[in-house]
Design an enzyme around this catalytic site. Structure first.
Site, PDB file in Angstrom:
ATOM      1  N   ASN A  15     -11.938 -45.412 -14.020  1.00 14.16           N
ATOM      2  CA  ASN A  15     -11.189 -44.696 -12.757  1.00 14.16           C
ATOM      3  C   ASN A  15     -11.901 -45.176 -11.577  1.00 14.16           C
ATOM      4  OD1 ASN A  15      -9.477 -42.558 -13.714  1.00 14.16           O
ATOM      5  ND2 ASN A  15     -10.441 -42.351 -15.293  1.00 14.16           N
ATOM      6  N   ILE A  94     -20.588 -31.367 -19.663  1.00 19.06           N
ATOM      7  CA  ILE A  94     -20.753 -30.066 -18.874  1.00 19.06           C
ATOM      8  C   ILE A  94     -21.479 -29.502 -18.009  1.00 19.06           C
ATOM      9  CG2 ILE A  94     -19.327 -27.261 -18.965  1.00 19.06           C
ATOM     10  CD1 ILE A  94     -18.102 -29.214 -21.475  1.00 19.06           C
ATOM     11  N   HIS A 111      -8.537 -35.270 -15.680  1.00 20.12           N
ATOM     12  CA  HIS A 111      -8.674 -35.021 -16.938  1.00 20.12           C
ATOM     13  C   HIS A 111      -6.848 -35.804 -18.163  1.00 20.12           C
ATOM     14  CE1 HIS A 111      -8.582 -32.982 -20.831  1.00 20.12           C
ATOM     15  NE2 HIS A 111      -7.457 -32.230 -20.926  1.00 20.12           N
ATOM     16  N   ASP A 152     -11.775 -27.560 -17.521  1.00 16.49           N
ATOM     17  CA  ASP A 152     -10.897 -27.837 -17.107  1.00 16.49           C
ATOM     18  C   ASP A 152      -9.932 -26.649 -16.668  1.00 16.49           C
ATOM     19  OD1 ASP A 152     -10.936 -30.737 -17.856  1.00 16.49           O
ATOM     20  OD2 ASP A 152     -10.990 -29.746 -19.748  1.00 16.49           O
ATOM     21  N   ALA A 181      -0.936 -43.199 -15.207  1.00 11.78           N
ATOM     22  CA  ALA A 181      -1.164 -41.735 -14.157  1.00 11.78           C
ATOM     23  C   ALA A 181      -2.847 -42.015 -13.344  1.00 11.78           C
ATOM     24  CB  ALA A 181      -1.717 -40.506 -15.129  1.00 11.78           C
TER      25      ALA A 181
HETATM   26  C1  GRF Z   1     -10.079 -41.122 -19.064  1.00 12.51           C
HETATM   27  O1  GRF Z   1      -9.608 -40.784 -19.504  1.00 12.51           O
HETATM   28  C2  GRF Z   1     -11.056 -39.497 -18.093  1.00 12.51           C
HETATM   29  O2  GRF Z   1      -9.453 -38.623 -17.338  1.00 12.51           O
HETATM   30  C3  GRF Z   1     -11.929 -38.926 -18.866  1.00 12.51           C
HETATM   31  O3  GRF Z   1     -12.493 -40.052 -19.534  1.00 12.51           O
HETATM   32  C4  GRF Z   1     -11.435 -41.151 -19.559  1.00 12.51           C
HETATM   33  C5  GRF Z   1     -12.624 -42.122 -18.545  1.00 12.51           C
HETATM   34  O4  GRF Z   1     -12.430 -43.297 -18.860  1.00 12.51           O
HETATM   35  N1  GRF Z   1     -12.063 -38.195 -18.464  1.00 12.51           N
HETATM   36  P1  GRF Z   1     -13.092 -44.541 -17.403  1.00 12.51           P
HETATM   37  O5  GRF Z   1     -14.758 -44.146 -17.898  1.00 12.51           O
HETATM   38  O6  GRF Z   1     -13.017 -44.128 -16.338  1.00 12.51           O
HETATM   39  O7  GRF Z   1     -12.649 -46.262 -18.025  1.00 12.51           O
END
Ligand code: GRF
Length: 202
Positions: A15, A94, A111, A152, A181
């Site tokens: 991400n 958290i 999430h 969340d 997504a």
């Molecule tokens: C993703 O699935 C995100 O939605 C969740 O943790 C995962 C992180 O993956 N919160 P990355 O480290 O971004 O590859």
């Protein structure tokens, strides 16, 4: 002036990579990734930050001694790097109610489900996709939301649905949710929030 974002990570950082790529493509004109913080030593996300020329810093809770000391260190970094907005991108710690209360409307999280399904404490990583498959839902997806004291539970910023297909395993589904997504939604949501901060509307 662009809004300065810190991205908090714990793992692979796909991400984070989506944010870096979006920034390089000019898709986050209102914001700038100014800092990456990992709470795990050697997280691959740090390598991604380095390659993109973004400062990457590791802060280990164990070394800080307590949650409060860990968050104090985070606050010091946010101040040092003049951070306006925080993105939790696979950050597996958290944050306390005290921390989130100090940054209302300034912390985003991604999430991997359609909140309010399969979310809250204990729902992270593959567990989210295992739960969706076990329940037999036909559609899942991802959600970007503001972070408050409820895991969340903060205001939803954006959501995107993803089909569940016959034969899906948690791993296959996780990948599809990321591709269809998460990696699309997070950069867009960050731009939206940065633009609102610039305009002074949030
Ligand atoms: C993703 O699935 C995100 O939605 C969740 O943790 C995962 C992180 O993956 N919160 P990355 O480290 O971004 O590859």
């Amino acid at each position: 002036m662009s809004v300065r974002a810190a991205v908090l990570v714990s793992g692979g950082g796909t991400n984070l990579q989506a944010l870096i790529d979006a920034q390089a493509a000019g898709a986050i004109p209102s914001g700038e990734i100014a800092l990456v913080v990992s709470n795990r030593a050697g997280a691959y996300a740090l390598e991604r930050a380095k390659r993109a020329g973004i400062p990457g810093i590791t802060v280990l809770k164990g070394e800080c001694g307590s949650q409060a000391a860990f968050e104090e260190r985070l606050e010091a970094l946010l101040a040092e790097y003049r951070i306006d907005v925080i993105v939790l991108a696979g950050f597996l710690t958290i944050l306390s109610a005290e921390f989130t209360a100090r940054h209302p409307g300034r912390i985003l999280n991604i999430h991997p489900s359609l909140i309010p399904s399969f979310c809250g404490e204990g729902f992270y990583g593959l567990r989210v996709h295992e739960a969706a498959l076990a329940r037999g839902v036909k559609v899942t997806g991802a959600t970007v939301h503001f972070v408050n004291e409820i895991p969340d539970g903060g205001e939803i910023i954006a959501q995107k649905a993803v089909d569940i297909l016959p034969g899906d395993t948690p791993e296959i589904l996780q990948r599809r949710v990321m591709e269809q997504a998460e990696w699309i939604l997070l950069p867009r949501a960050l731009e939206t929030v940065c633009a609102s901060i610039q305009e002074g509307t949030v």
